[in-house]
Design an enzyme around this catalytic site. Structure first.
Site, PDB file in Angstrom:
ATOM      1  N   HIS A  72       5.486  10.656  26.695  1.00 51.32           N
ATOM      2  CA  HIS A  72       6.639  11.332  26.091  1.00 51.32           C
ATOM      3  C   HIS A  72       6.277  12.780  25.805  1.00 51.32           C
ATOM      4  O   HIS A  72       5.364  13.055  25.043  1.00 51.32           O
ATOM      5  CB  HIS A  72       7.071  10.625  24.807  1.00 51.32           C
ATOM      6  N   PRO A 292       5.732   5.148   8.067  1.00 50.72           N
ATOM      7  CA  PRO A 292       5.708   5.171   9.530  1.00 50.72           C
ATOM      8  C   PRO A 292       6.423   6.365  10.171  1.00 50.72           C
ATOM      9  O   PRO A 292       6.335   6.550  11.387  1.00 50.72           O
ATOM     10  CB  PRO A 292       6.399   3.855   9.923  1.00 50.72           C
ATOM     11  N   TYR A 384       2.569  16.063  15.370  1.00 52.20           N
ATOM     12  CA  TYR A 384       3.046  14.821  15.996  1.00 52.20           C
ATOM     13  C   TYR A 384       2.109  14.367  17.117  1.00 52.20           C
ATOM     14  O   TYR A 384       1.819  13.172  17.246  1.00 52.20           O
ATOM     15  CB  TYR A 384       4.477  15.009  16.526  1.00 52.20           C
TER      16      TYR A 384
HETATM   17  P1  RFL Z   1      -4.184  -3.968  10.323  1.00 54.42           P
HETATM   18  O1  RFL Z   1      -3.462  -3.847  11.599  1.00 54.42           O
HETATM   19  O2  RFL Z   1      -3.418  -4.322   9.108  1.00 54.42           O
HETATM   20  O3  RFL Z   1      -5.331  -5.046  10.567  1.00 54.42           O
HETATM   21  C1  RFL Z   1      -6.085  -5.578   9.497  1.00 54.42           C
HETATM   22  C2  RFL Z   1      -6.649  -6.920   9.938  1.00 54.42           C
HETATM   23  O4  RFL Z   1      -7.459  -7.450   8.885  1.00 54.42           O
HETATM   24  C3  RFL Z   1      -7.134  -8.820   8.719  1.00 54.42           C
HETATM   25  N1  RFL Z   1      -7.457  -9.246   7.359  1.00 54.42           N
HETATM   26  C4  RFL Z   1      -8.496 -10.035   7.058  1.00 54.42           C
HETATM   27  N2  RFL Z   1      -9.459 -10.558   7.808  1.00 54.42           N
HETATM   28  C5  RFL Z   1     -10.384 -11.336   7.196  1.00 54.42           C
HETATM   29  N3  RFL Z   1     -10.357 -11.626   5.862  1.00 54.42           N
HETATM   30  C6  RFL Z   1      -9.395 -11.119   5.063  1.00 54.42           C
HETATM   31  N4  RFL Z   1      -9.332 -11.426   3.772  1.00 54.42           N
HETATM   32  C7  RFL Z   1      -8.417 -10.273   5.657  1.00 54.42           C
HETATM   33  N5  RFL Z   1      -7.341  -9.607   5.188  1.00 54.42           N
HETATM   34  C8  RFL Z   1      -6.778  -8.980   6.225  1.00 54.42           C
HETATM   35  C9  RFL Z   1      -5.648  -8.890   9.015  1.00 54.42           C
HETATM   36  O5  RFL Z   1      -5.230 -10.203   9.350  1.00 54.42           O
HETATM   37  C10 RFL Z   1      -5.555  -7.925  10.203  1.00 54.42           C
HETATM   38  O6  RFL Z   1      -5.765  -8.573  11.440  1.00 54.42           O
HETATM   39  O7  RFL Z   1      -5.009  -2.645   9.956  1.00 54.42           O
HETATM   40  P2  RFL Z   1      -5.724  -1.583  10.930  1.00 54.42           P
HETATM   41  O8  RFL Z   1      -6.586  -2.277  11.945  1.00 54.42           O
HETATM   42  O9  RFL Z   1      -6.318  -0.580  10.020  1.00 54.42           O
HETATM   43  O10 RFL Z   1      -4.558  -0.915  11.768  1.00 54.42           O
HETATM   44  C11 RFL Z   1      -3.580  -0.134  11.135  1.00 54.42           C
HETATM   45  C12 RFL Z   1      -2.242  -0.239  11.867  1.00 54.42           C
HETATM   46  O11 RFL Z   1      -1.927  -1.595  12.091  1.00 54.42           O
HETATM   47  C13 RFL Z   1      -1.114   0.430  11.078  1.00 54.42           C
HETATM   48  O12 RFL Z   1      -1.555   1.649  10.527  1.00 54.42           O
HETATM   49  C14 RFL Z   1       0.110   0.727  11.972  1.00 54.42           C
HETATM   50  O13 RFL Z   1       0.719  -0.456  12.411  1.00 54.42           O
HETATM   51  C15 RFL Z   1       1.108   1.571  11.201  1.00 54.42           C
HETATM   52  N6  RFL Z   1       2.336   1.823  11.963  1.00 54.42           N
HETATM   53  C16 RFL Z   1       2.373   2.797  12.945  1.00 54.42           C
HETATM   54  N7  RFL Z   1       1.260   3.502  13.272  1.00 54.42           N
HETATM   55  C17 RFL Z   1       1.271   4.414  14.296  1.00 54.42           C
HETATM   56  O14 RFL Z   1       0.227   5.042  14.562  1.00 54.42           O
HETATM   57  N8  RFL Z   1       2.410   4.655  15.049  1.00 54.42           N
HETATM   58  C18 RFL Z   1       3.568   3.988  14.787  1.00 54.42           C
HETATM   59  O15 RFL Z   1       4.526   4.196  15.522  1.00 54.42           O
HETATM   60  C19 RFL Z   1       3.601   3.041  13.690  1.00 54.42           C
HETATM   61  N9  RFL Z   1       4.704   2.352  13.405  1.00 54.42           N
HETATM   62  C20 RFL Z   1       3.485   1.080  11.699  1.00 54.42           C
HETATM   63  C21 RFL Z   1       4.670   1.377  12.431  1.00 54.42           C
HETATM   64  C22 RFL Z   1       3.486   0.055  10.748  1.00 54.42           C
HETATM   65  C23 RFL Z   1       4.630  -0.666  10.512  1.00 54.42           C
HETATM   66  N10 RFL Z   1       4.540  -1.723   9.548  1.00 54.42           N
HETATM   67  C24 RFL Z   1       5.087  -3.013   9.733  1.00 54.42           C
HETATM   68  C25 RFL Z   1       3.621  -1.611   8.426  1.00 54.42           C
HETATM   69  C26 RFL Z   1       5.821   0.671  12.201  1.00 54.42           C
HETATM   70  C27 RFL Z   1       5.823  -0.329  11.224  1.00 54.42           C
HETATM   71  C28 RFL Z   1       7.142  -1.028  10.980  1.00 54.42           C
HETATM   72  C1  PHB Z   2       7.948   2.253  16.747  1.00 57.76           C
HETATM   73  O1  PHB Z   2       7.715   1.163  16.189  1.00 57.76           O
HETATM   74  O2  PHB Z   2       8.338   2.310  17.918  1.00 57.76           O
HETATM   75  C2  PHB Z   2       7.796   3.496  15.968  1.00 57.76           C
HETATM   76  C3  PHB Z   2       7.569   3.440  14.596  1.00 57.76           C
HETATM   77  C4  PHB Z   2       7.436   4.613  13.875  1.00 57.76           C
HETATM   78  C5  PHB Z   2       7.545   5.842  14.535  1.00 57.76           C
HETATM   79  C6  PHB Z   2       7.755   5.894  15.899  1.00 57.76           C
HETATM   80  C7  PHB Z   2       7.882   4.720  16.628  1.00 57.76           C
HETATM   81  O3  PHB Z   2       7.445   6.995  13.831  1.00 57.76           O
END
Ligand code: RFL
Ligand code: PHB
Length: 389
Positions: A72, A292, A384
């Protein structure tokens, strides 16, 4: 069990760190609370910076990303009627890649057995021990049987709710936090996206985001009250609201379809300092959360992994302790700038319950300024695509 490094959590941070250390010949074991199927099914981020895609390429695990990821070169900000384009390629010479976190996780899990990276799934009640010593350990239960994993270092990649940050002594740490008074209601559907580029919309009804996973799978979000329950939103009601908030031009192109997934996520800014103490290090959501809006969460996990893998490889392969001593400061310098960007974009694009008409006009004036100023668009673009490591 024994390892050089014991990693808690098989999310993106733990998997990327595990593979990077393993590739350098460091012995690692990852201990994960959930099953592989559960971790694979989590739907989260969608936008990758080059920090993240370069890490996957360096691991030799970017084949599917290169084949299926979408480059993108721009994004759009909508202010009700108008679409303002931020031309990432022209303003920064760089781009971002749309490729789901679910796919990144699947690629890393699939490659683990072939690369001798052990992942212990379904580990119950993980606890950390002797983190201030040089002989720390993890204890947990596996199918009801007590297990112990001895290591030289522990790394908490266990997300916001994991036990690693909580194992840091209260006196050494400091927490900074902002909880936002709304969440994001997301829908995933197998329909063509309404736009070739992501649209972040500030509408009087509240924020909306048009995103995608591929040319045939769309991801949309709308700002919703924190206590909103998904059951209140039929697919039809949600599509109607998405169409309104994206504005006439993009809204008219929205293709509707049944929801594959629908969920509400809260929005939070959070930083824990320091990211290291004794023999324990933190990486990813375990140490910091961003709302996010800036698409930064997964990418910050990847930048932590660059710094920490470099430091741990230095320690094990060159007897060089300098990288570990500076890890927390190096990682936090980049984390705070991403926190600032995510917070600023959240403030610009959402409707806050305490906003008066004055704050609304401030948002519209800023969007108008962004539309008219190359400097303002460049500032958004360079954040970004991701600030340099
Ligand atoms: P995670 O992915 O939460 O993984 C942590 C892992 O640790 C495990 N865990 C345990 N394991 C053993 N013993 C325990 N007691 C434990 N407790 C927990 C969990 O089961 C899990 O497998 O953290 P990590 O690896 O630091 O990764 C971070 C990312 O997942 C997170 O920052 C992103 O998903 C945030 N996020 C986005 N980030 C982006 O860079 N671009 C995006 O577009 C974006 N969109 C988003 C997002 C997060 C969202 N939500 C749901 C929070 C959109 C959403 C809606
Ligand atoms: C996505 O889940 O596609 C997503 C989430 C947060 C953003 C951009 C994309 O800022």
């Amino acid at each position: 069990m024994k390892a050089d490094v014991a990693i808690i959590g098989a999310g993106p941070a733990g998997l990327l760190l595990g593979h990077t250390l393993r590739q350098a010949g460091v012995d690692v074991v990852i201990v994960e609370r959930h099953s592989a199927a559960h971790v694979r099914a989590r739907i989260r981020a969608g936008v990758l910076e080059t920090v993240t895609t370069d890490l996957l390429a360096r691991l030799g695990l970017a084949d599917r990303l290169q084949a299926e990821g979408l480059a993108h070169e721009g994004l759009l900000l909508a202010d009700g009627d108008r679409l303002i384009r931020i031309d990432l390629a022209e303003l920064t010479g760089r781009h971002v890649t749309v490729y789901g976190q679910t796919e990144v996780t699947a690629d890393l899990i699939d490659a683990a057995p072939g690369r001798g990276l052990p992942i212990v799934w379904n580990a119950e009640s993980v606890t950390l021990h002797d983190i201030e010593s040089q002989t720390p350990s993890l204890r947990f239960r596996l199918a009801g049987v007590e297990q112990r994993l001895d290591a030289r270092f522990l790394v908490g990649c266990d997300g916001f709710h994991g036990p690693a940050r909580a194992a840091m002594p209260a006196a050494i740490g400091r927490t900074y936090e902002r909880v936002y008074p709304f969440g994001w209601l997301g829908i995933l559907a197998d329909v063509a996206p309404c736009s070739d580029e992501l649209i972040y919309a500030n509408h009087p009804n509240g924020f909306a985001l048009a995103s995608m996973r591929s040319r045939t799978r769309s991801r949309y979000y709308i700002q919703a009250p924190l206590d909103e329950v998904v059951e209140n939103w039929s697919d039809e009601r949600l599509w109607d609201e998405i169409v309104v908030r994206l504005g006439p031009e993009a809204g008219a192109r929205v293709v509707r379809g049944p929801a594959l997934e629908k969920s509400v996520a809260p929005l939070r800014s959070f930083v824990f300092e320091p990211m290291a103490h004794g023999s324990l290090f933190l990486a990813g959501d375990a140490a910091h959360i961003v709302p996010p809006t800036g698409a930064k969460g997964l990418n910050l996990a990847a930048s932590d992994v660059w710094y920490l893998s470099d430091a741990l490889i230095g320690w094990f392969k060159r007897a060089d302790a300098a990288g570990l001593a500076t890890y927390s400061d190096r990682a936090l310098a980049r984390v705070w700038k991403a926190e600032r960007f995510s917070w600023a974009l959240t403030n610009l694009m959402h409707r806050f319950p305490d906003h008066t008409p004055f704050e609304r006009r401030m948002q519209l004036a800023e969007l108008d300024y962004i539309a008219s100023s190359r400097a303002a668009r460049t500032s958004i673009a360079e954040n970004y695509v991701g600030l340099p490591l």
